[in-house]
Design an enzyme around this catalytic site. Structure first.
Site, PDB file in Angstrom:
ATOM      1  N   LYS A  59      -7.161   0.853  -3.842  1.00  0.00           N
ATOM      2  CA  LYS A  59      -6.205   0.180  -2.956  1.00  0.00           C
ATOM      3  C   LYS A  59      -6.909  -0.910  -2.166  1.00  0.00           C
ATOM      4  O   LYS A  59      -8.045  -0.702  -1.697  1.00  0.00           O
ATOM      5  CB  LYS A  59      -5.595   1.223  -2.021  1.00  0.00           C
ATOM      6  N   SER A 134       2.785   3.132   1.086  1.00  0.00           N
ATOM      7  CA  SER A 134       2.235   1.813   0.917  1.00  0.00           C
ATOM      8  C   SER A 134       1.289   1.655  -0.269  1.00  0.00           C
ATOM      9  O   SER A 134       1.013   0.529  -0.685  1.00  0.00           O
ATOM     10  CB  SER A 134       1.500   1.396   2.185  1.00  0.00           C
ATOM     11  N   SER A 158       1.663   7.611   2.463  1.00  0.00           N
ATOM     12  CA  SER A 158       1.465   6.485   1.543  1.00  0.00           C
ATOM     13  C   SER A 158       0.806   6.806   0.216  1.00  0.00           C
ATOM     14  O   SER A 158       0.727   5.934  -0.651  1.00  0.00           O
ATOM     15  CB  SER A 158       0.644   5.402   2.219  1.00  0.00           C
TER      16      SER A 158
HETATM   17  N1  GLN Z   1       5.510   4.469   5.578  1.00  0.00           N
HETATM   18  C1  GLN Z   1       4.653   4.851   6.664  1.00  0.00           C
HETATM   19  C2  GLN Z   1       4.398   3.668   7.549  1.00  0.00           C
HETATM   20  O1  GLN Z   1       4.910   2.648   7.276  1.00  0.00           O
HETATM   21  C3  GLN Z   1       3.395   5.441   6.154  1.00  0.00           C
HETATM   22  C4  GLN Z   1       2.457   4.431   5.639  1.00  0.00           C
HETATM   23  C5  GLN Z   1       1.127   4.993   5.301  1.00  0.00           C
HETATM   24  O2  GLN Z   1       0.992   6.200   5.074  1.00  0.00           O
HETATM   25  N2  GLN Z   1       0.140   4.144   5.298  1.00  0.00           N
HETATM   26  O3  GLN Z   1       3.701   3.738   8.508  1.00  0.00           O
END
Ligand code: GLN
Length: 467
Positions: A59, A134, A158
Site C-alpha cells: 500500500k 482504504s 481498511s
Molecule cells: N474508513 C475508515 C476511515 O475513513 C477507516 C480507514 C482506515 O482504516 N484507514 O477512517
C-alpha cells in the site's frame, strides 16, 4: 493448508496479470507505481527465505526505498522516502519481491478508494463497483491474481472491509504486533499494518514474516511471535473453541442475505466442533461516533507536518501576499482533497478549547468502555467473536456521496481498532455474485486461534465461499 500456490506464483506471472488488468477502460488502477525491472530493490531482497522470489504489493502509505510514497495525495506527489517501513524491510529480508505500490483513499481516509488523488480503483469482481477501502488497491491486486500477498493498513477497517468486498482474506493484527515504523501516520493510536492473502495460510505466513518487536516503534510489543500458519488436525479441528455471536452485529436491519451467509458460516463452525454462544457488546452503537471523533483528532495533528516546507509539494505565493502563511495555505488547500480537509477541520474542532471535553475527552472514555467490553467478553471464556465484516457488499463507484453514509461502512470494523484486538475477514459466500466477508475477532495477541478458525472455515466452505 497449502502454500504451494503461493510458491508457484512467480514475478513473471505477476507482470502478466498486471499487464492484463491494471490499465485501460475497465482497468483496475490498483497500482500507483511499479518496480518493473527490480532496480529499486537491488541488493535489498534476500535470495532465500520463506517468501523467496514471491511477488508482493505494498500500500502506498508504507515507505519504500526507490519507489514513491504518495499516500494517494497531491501533497506527497513525487515524494520518495529516505527510509523503508519495517514491514516492507522484513518482507524483502524474507525474499519477497515488491512489485509496486497500491492505490488507496488519500492518507487512508475512506472506505472505497474513491478518495485517491490518482483516480479510484475498480473491483475486479465487478469493475463498476468499488473495491472498498482504504486499502482498495492491495485488495484488488490480490483478487485479480496479480499477487497473492499484499500489505495494507488499518485505522478503522481498511484491510478487512476491502478484503470482504473483493473476496480475499484480510488480517489486522493486535495493536503493537507489527511495527508501524514507516507507515505514514493517520491516527497513531488506531493505525496498524495489515496483510491481504489469497488464502488464510498465505495471509498468516505474511503476518508471521512482518510481525515482531521493532525498537523503531515505541508502541511495538516486545513479545515472541508464535507460528501463525494454521495447522488443522482431526475431524473436528475446532473442538473446545467457544465462538461468540454478538447480537449488536446482527441487527434486524442487516441485509437478510448477508445474515444468511453468516448463519451458514456459523453452522459450519459448529460442524467443525466449535460452540457458538450468543453474547452482547452493547457499546457497539457508540463506536462510529467515537471513532469519527478520535481518528480526525489524531489526523489533524499528524497531518500538520505537510506544510510545503518539510515534505513533497509546495505552492509558493506570488505578489504582495506571498508570505510564509500564504505559502502554507496555498500548499495545503491545493495538496489535500475534500475528505482529508474535512477530517482536519473536524479534528481541529473537537480538539479546540471549549469542545475538547465535550467531544475528544468523552470519546476517549467511550473508547475505554469498548475495550473493556471486549476484554470482559474474552475473559468470560469466549475465544473468538464472529460477525459480518461489512453491512453491505461492494457498492457502485459514485454511489455513496454522503460522507456519513460512507462512515457507516465501518460499523462492524472500527471496534477492533478502538480495542486494539486482532481481527480478520475471510470470504464466506456471495450475494448477487458479490463477495461477502465473515469477520473473526480475538483477544490481544491471539492471532493464532483466529487464523486457525478462519482456515478451518475456509477449508470447510471450499468453493461455496466463492459462489
Ligand atoms: N474508513 C475508515 C476511515 O475513513 C477507516 C480507514 C482506515 O482504516 N484507514 O477512517
Amino acid at each position: 493448508m497449502s502454500l504451494d500456490q503461493l510458491r508457484a506464483h512467480t514475478v513473471a506471472d505477476a507482470w502478466r496479470r498486471y499487464d492484463a488488468v491494471q490499465a485501460g477502460r475497465d482497468g483496475l488502477n490498483a497500482f500507483l507505481s511499479v518496480d518493473r525491472d527490480g532496480a529499486h530493490a537491488a541488493g535489498r531482497t534476500a535470495e532465500s527465505g520463506p517468501l523467496a522470489g514471491i511477488p508482493v504489493a505494498v500500500k502506498d502509505n508504507l515507505a519504500t526505498h526507490g519507489l514513491p510514497t504518495t499516500c494517494a495525495s497531491r501533497v506527497l506527489d513525487g515524494y520518495v522516502s529516505p527510509f523503508e517501513a519495517t514491514a516492507v524491510r522484513r518482507l524483502r529480508e524474507a525474499g519477497a519481491v515488491v512489485i509496486g505500490k497500491t492505490n488507496l483513499d488519500e492518507f487512508a481516509m475512506g472506505s472505497s478508494t474513491e478518495n485517491s488523488a490518482f483516480g479510484p480503483t475498480r473491483n475486479p469482481i465487478d469493475p463498476t463497483r468499488v473495491p472498498g477501502g482504504s486499502s482498495g488497491g492491495s485488495a484488488a491486486a490480490v483478487a485479480a491474481g496479480v499477487v497473492r500477498l499484499a500489505l495494507g493498513s488499518e485505522t478503522g477497517g481498511s484491510v478487512r472491509q476491502p478484503a470482504a468486498f473483493c473476496g480475499v482474506v484480510g488480517v489486522k493484527p493486535t495493536y503493537g504486533r507489527v511495527s508501524r515504523f514507516g507507515l505514514v501516520a493517520y491516527a497513531s493510536s488506531l493505525d496498524h499494518v495489515g496483510v491481504f492473502g489469497a488464502t488464510v495460510a498465505e495471509a498468516a505466513l505474511g503476518l508471521e514474516v512482518i510481525a515482531g518487536h521493532d525498537p523503531h516503534d515505541a508502541t511495538s510489543a516486545d513479545r515472541a511471535v508464535p507460528p501463525l500458519v494454521p495447522v488443522l488436525e482431526g475431524v473436528r479441528p475446532l473442538a473446545g473453541l467457544v465462538i461468540g455471536r454478538p447480537a449488536e452485529y446482527f441487527p434486524p436491519s442487516l441485509d437478510a442475505r448477508i445474515a444468511e451467509q453468516c448463519a451458514r458460516a456459523l453452522d459450519t463452525l459448529r460442524t467443525l466442533g466449535a460452540e457458538v454462544r450468543d453474547v452482547s457488546l452493547a457499546t457497539t452503537a457508540h463506536a462510529i461516533p467515537t471513532y469519527y471523533v478520535l481518528a480526525p483528532a489524531e489526523a489533524s495533528s499528524n497531518l500538520a507536518r505537510y506544510d510545503g516546507v518539510r515534505y513533497g509539494a509546495r505552492v509558493d505565493g506570488s505578489g504582495p501576499g506571498s508570505d510564509l502563511r500564504t505559502m502554507y495555505e496555498r500548499t495545503r488547500s491545493h495538496g489535500f482533497g475534500a475528505e482529508v480537509t474535512r477530517r482536519i477541520l473536524l479534528g481541529t474542532y473537537v480538539l479546540s478549547a471549549g469542545y475538547y471535553d465535550a467531544y475528544y475527552r468523552r470519546a476517549q472514555a467511550v473508547r475505554a468502555r469498548v475495550a473493556g467490553e471486549f476484554a470482559a467478553t474474552f475473559a468470560s471464556g469466549v475465544h473468538l467473536l464472529f460477525t459480518p465484516t461489512a453491512p453491505t457488499t461492494a457498492f457502485r463507484i459514485g454511489e455513496l456521496s454522503d460522507p456519513y453514509e460512507m462512515y457507516l461502512s465501518d460499523i462492524f470494523t472500527v471496534t477492533a481498532n478502538l480495542a486494539g484486538v486482532p481481527a480478520m475477514s475471510v470470504p464466506i459466500g456471495r450475494v448477487d455474485g458479490l463477495p461477502v466477508g465473515g469477520q473473526f475477532m480475538a483477544s490481544h495477541f491471539d492471532e493464532a486461534t483466529m487464523l486457525r478458525a478462519a482456515a478451518a472455515l475456509e477449508q470447510a466452505l471450499g468453493a461455496e465461499a466463492h459462489r
